[in-house]
Every structure is written in structure tokens, then in C-alpha cells.
Design an enzyme around this catalytic site. Sequence first.
Site, short mmCIF file in Angstrom:
data_model
loop_
_atom_site.label_atom_id
_atom_site.label_comp_id
_atom_site.label_asym_id
_atom_site.label_seq_id
_atom_site.Cartn_x
_atom_site.Cartn_y
_atom_site.Cartn_z
N ASP A 227 0.99 -1.29 -0.19
CA ASP A 227 -0.01 0.18 -0.18
C ASP A 227 0.86 1.38 -0.01
O ASP A 227 0.44 2.28 -0.63
CB ASP A 227 -0.79 -0.02 1.14
CG ASP A 227 -1.97 1.16 1.07
OD1 ASP A 227 -2.38 1.27 0.04
OD2 ASP A 227 -2.16 1.70 2.07
N HIS A 232 4.84 4.88 -2.71
CA HIS A 232 5.04 6.07 -2.18
C HIS A 232 6.51 6.22 -1.50
O HIS A 232 7.24 7.48 -1.73
CB HIS A 232 3.95 6.49 -1.11
CG HIS A 232 2.46 6.35 -1.70
ND1 HIS A 232 2.36 6.74 -3.00
CD2 HIS A 232 1.47 5.91 -1.33
CE1 HIS A 232 1.08 6.78 -3.14
NE2 HIS A 232 0.50 5.95 -2.12
N LYS A 333 -0.24 2.43 10.38
CA LYS A 333 -1.61 2.81 10.81
C LYS A 333 -1.76 2.83 12.26
O LYS A 333 -0.89 2.22 12.83
CB LYS A 333 -2.54 1.73 10.24
CG LYS A 333 -2.45 1.67 8.77
CD LYS A 333 -3.60 2.32 7.96
CE LYS A 333 -3.69 2.28 6.63
NZ LYS A 333 -4.09 3.32 5.95
#
Length: 494
Positions: A227, A232, A333
Site C-alpha cells: 500500500d 510512495h 496505521k
Amino acid sequence: MVIFGGSGDLAKRKLIPALYMLHKRSLLENDFKIIATGRSILTSDQFMERAEESLSKYINKSDFESGWVESFLPRLSYFVSDPESINDVMSLGENIKELAGNDYRVLFYLATPPSLYEIIPGNLKEAGLVSSSTRIIVEKPFGYDLASAKRMNDILRSVFTENQIFRIDHFLGKETVQNILALRFANGIFEPLWNRNFIERVEITAVENMGIETRGGFYDNTGALRDMVQNHLIQLLALVAMEPPIAFNEKEFRNEVVKVYRSLKPLSEEEIERDVIRGQYIESHLKGGRRVLPYREEKNVNSQSMTETFLAMKVNILNWRWEGVPFYIRTGKQMPTKVTEIVIHFKPTPHRLFSSRDECPEQNQLIIRLQPNEGAVLKFDVKLPGSGFQVKQVPMEFTYDKLGGVQSGDAYSRLIEDCLNGESVLFTRSDAVEASWNYFDPILKHWRENPVTPLYGYPAGTWGPDISDRIIDGGKKWSNPCKNLTDTDKYCEL
Ligand SMILES: NC(=O)c1ccc[n+]([C@@H]2O[C@H](COP(=O)([O-])OP(=O)(O)OC[C@H]3O[C@@H](n4cnc5c(N)ncnc54)[C@H](OP(=O)(O)O)[C@@H]3O)[C@@H](O)[C@H]2O)c1
């Protein structure tokens, strides 16, 4: 512009607001039309109502101006179609012609689940909807691993040429990410220091203080590496580590990005075990008592899930500039805050003249903060006023909002605008996708083949498993911009 997955979350939260902002800045031609398409049964009127709702929710209040909204909505329409059905895609083609006549240019936006990225291009070709002026934007993930990334590239390239394909990584649309390039290459003072002679280590952190919210099903099959890290974070690393391109154009800039990816030192099995720390958040009680659910109790998450919600790793780059300088990257997270920042740690002075200090760390740091409070901070020592010779580290700070102008954070607008203008500098090229996967694929393979590789539990609201400090050389620790939200920082092996 045709948005596949037009009824979905991305269209609602990002694409429609971004297109509205382009409209409001008068950057869309008068006859620019947007067709959202999906299997959901909606009329165009219903879609416009939804669009108005998302504008009221997802753009700044000051940008929501009824005159602009009213003139924007008629650009939108909705067409019911299943992109897997060739008959439906052909009907979509008829619908495009009805709206645009025979002489049109079209941009397709793939905002569907990634499994459809392999099907839609072929259907567009078969339905005769692809010409040399057609462009296509593809959302991440660009593959699930190296093999699927290659397969997806092959499929896209069998229908489009590379300069028609725009792989969007919204990080690159952010002003502050582009500002890394300005900081490095528009200033003479940093470049001489930007190498192994002066920099000790680099940390890149991109964390969130939220869990996975309603996206459990998606996230549980994805995890932090796919993810965030493979796309990124490694992109940020490339911007920090790249050589100056000879020109800022799509070829030269992207060549330098790929060169960084190809210089990443491949990880051995031992290094994966030692230098890649994966974690998953567990239950916690924040100061004040609020209970935070463990990941495994989130909706649509397997109760025995081994998916990582945290990843910290050490990356080495094998080239003249960076030999011996570790890059540490970290994402997670349910961390204490939402922050994306790059911390460049410069080497300490060779001789310590002033021994009495009242503050650590004592090395100069350049912090490039991408969100929130976008800006840059340079930390350096000054003498404290008064007798004796005490030194203290102070920040010299620039925040981006001082410049005013276009809202930063409006990354999708910027990238869609670039695509409409045929500018692909800020989009990911196919060889970059494969080079990045080439580096990360062995980690996924190692975890798959060695399920006993530790997955550390960390209480939600902390900076991840303590053990993630272990990967930092010299007994140093991660630079955390704020403290844990809980009183505990224990971790356990799940
Ligand atoms: N949401 C984000 O913030 C975000 C951020 C970055 C990247 N992305 C990527 O962008 C893409 C879209 O994300 P999203 O969150 O908008 O996804 P989503 O809401 O799950 O799906 C988008 C739409 O795709 C259609 N769809 C779902 N399953 C389908 C199927 N089997 N066949 C045909 N159509 C199907 C659905 O519309 P119908 O049921 O009407 O056909 C749905 O509304 C994904 O690849 C995601 O990884 C999303």
C-alpha cells in the site's frame, strides 16, 4: 474523460472534487465532458446529486461556490456499464459519440478494483475506442508483486504506447513532494553536502493516526508494503537520493528515478529477517481511556490475519553518492499522529568543542515535512546567552502556507491537469514499477515462504514495535515528531 469505477470511493472523494477545482480554475475546455461509468444503476441526475454531495464534503468550504458548482455539474453524466462486458464497453463507445460527436479525444481513468486493470484495456481496444490521441490513467496498485506488475505492463503496452499511459501516484502530485526537487536542485548550498561525506543517515516516515476504517477487505489483502512502501515511500527515497537530472522533463527525470531503484542493494534472506520489521496494531487504551480496536477485530479483516499494518526497514543504495549511508523508511496505521516527513541527519562535527549541552540530538538535521504543516526545518546549534558556553539546538523553519497560492494537497487536480496537457514527468513509468518490485518482491516471497517471520504487535497510538529502533545503526532511534498516545509501548510477537 471516462471514469471506470465512477460510482466508487475514489471518484467520490478525490476525482470529482479534483475535476471541480480544475473547472473552477478555468482549466477545463468548454466542451470537456466527464462520463462516470459502473455497474451500479444510477441516472445522470442521481450521479450529479451525489457529486454535489461529495463537493460539499470533500472540498474546502471557501471553494464551494454555488455558481461554480452549477456550471460544473452539467459536465457530468453517468452511464451504466460493466467494464468486463465487451457489449457494454461498445455501448459506452456509442454514448461517448452521442456526447462528443465523431471527433473527440478521450482520457480513460481506471478507478476500479485492480483485477479489472487487466481486462479493461483489451475491451477498449476491441471496442475500437483507442486511437493515438487516447490517454489512460491507471491508479495504484501497479501490480501485486513483480510477476503481476509485469503482466499488467504487458497488457497496457499491448494497447497503448508508453506515452499514453499515466500511472498515477498522488504523492508526486503534492506540492511539497515536488518541493524536494526545488530544495535540492534550485539551491547551491545543499548539493555539496548531499552525499556520504556529510550525511549520516536519512529517515523517511509516512504514518497515519487512523486504522483502516471501512477498507478492511482491501487492506487485509494488501498490507503496508504494497500500500505504501513499494510505491510512495520508495518514490520519496528516489527524490532524496537521485542524481540531478540534466533537464526536468519526463525522460531525464524518470531515468534518474529508475537509476535509484536499480541501485538499491538487494536484500539477502538474513537482511530481510534483520532489517525489515513488520508489525500489526493491537488493542490499546489511549490516555483518557478510549479503547482502540485491534486490527484483527476490524470489519472484514481475518481474525488470524498476518497482514502488516506497520513496516520499518533499512535500505542501502549502491552508488558513489550514497555508499554507506543507510536510508530508513517507515509507515504505519494507528500511530500517534498523521505525518509524512524526511529527516536528513548530517554527520556530527569532527571535534566536540563545546561539551556542555542540554539537549539532544546534537547533529544538524534537515527535516522536510510533507504533511501536515508542509515545510522545511533546519536544526542547528547556537550559543545560549549568558556566561559560560552552553549551546542549544534551534530550528530555522519555513512553512509552505506562507507562500499562499494554490492549496497544497490538491494533488489529483495537478496530476489530472498534467495528464490532460500530456505532461508525464510526475507519473510512474513502467520500468520504474518493475525496478521497484524487483527490490521488494523478495520480501513478500520471504514472508510467504517463512510464515514464522515475526509480526510484532504494537498498541494502537504508539510509534510501532520498539524493536524497529533495532535496525538503526549505532544504537540510535527513530526521530518521532511527538510522543505515544498511550502509556504503554510494549510489543508482543503475534
Ligand atoms: N479510495 C482511495 O482513496 C484510493 C486511493 C489510491 C488508490 N485507489 C485505487 O483506486 C481504485 C478504486 O478505488 P476505490 O476505493 O474507489 O474502489 P471501490 O470503491 O472498491 O471500487 C470502485 C468501483 O469499481 C466498481 N467495481 C467493483 N468491483 C467490480 C467488479 N468486480 N467489476 C466491475 N466493477 C467493479 C464498483 O462500481 P460498480 O459496482 O458500480 O461497478 C465500484 O464503485 C482501486 O484500484 C484502489 O486501489 C483508491
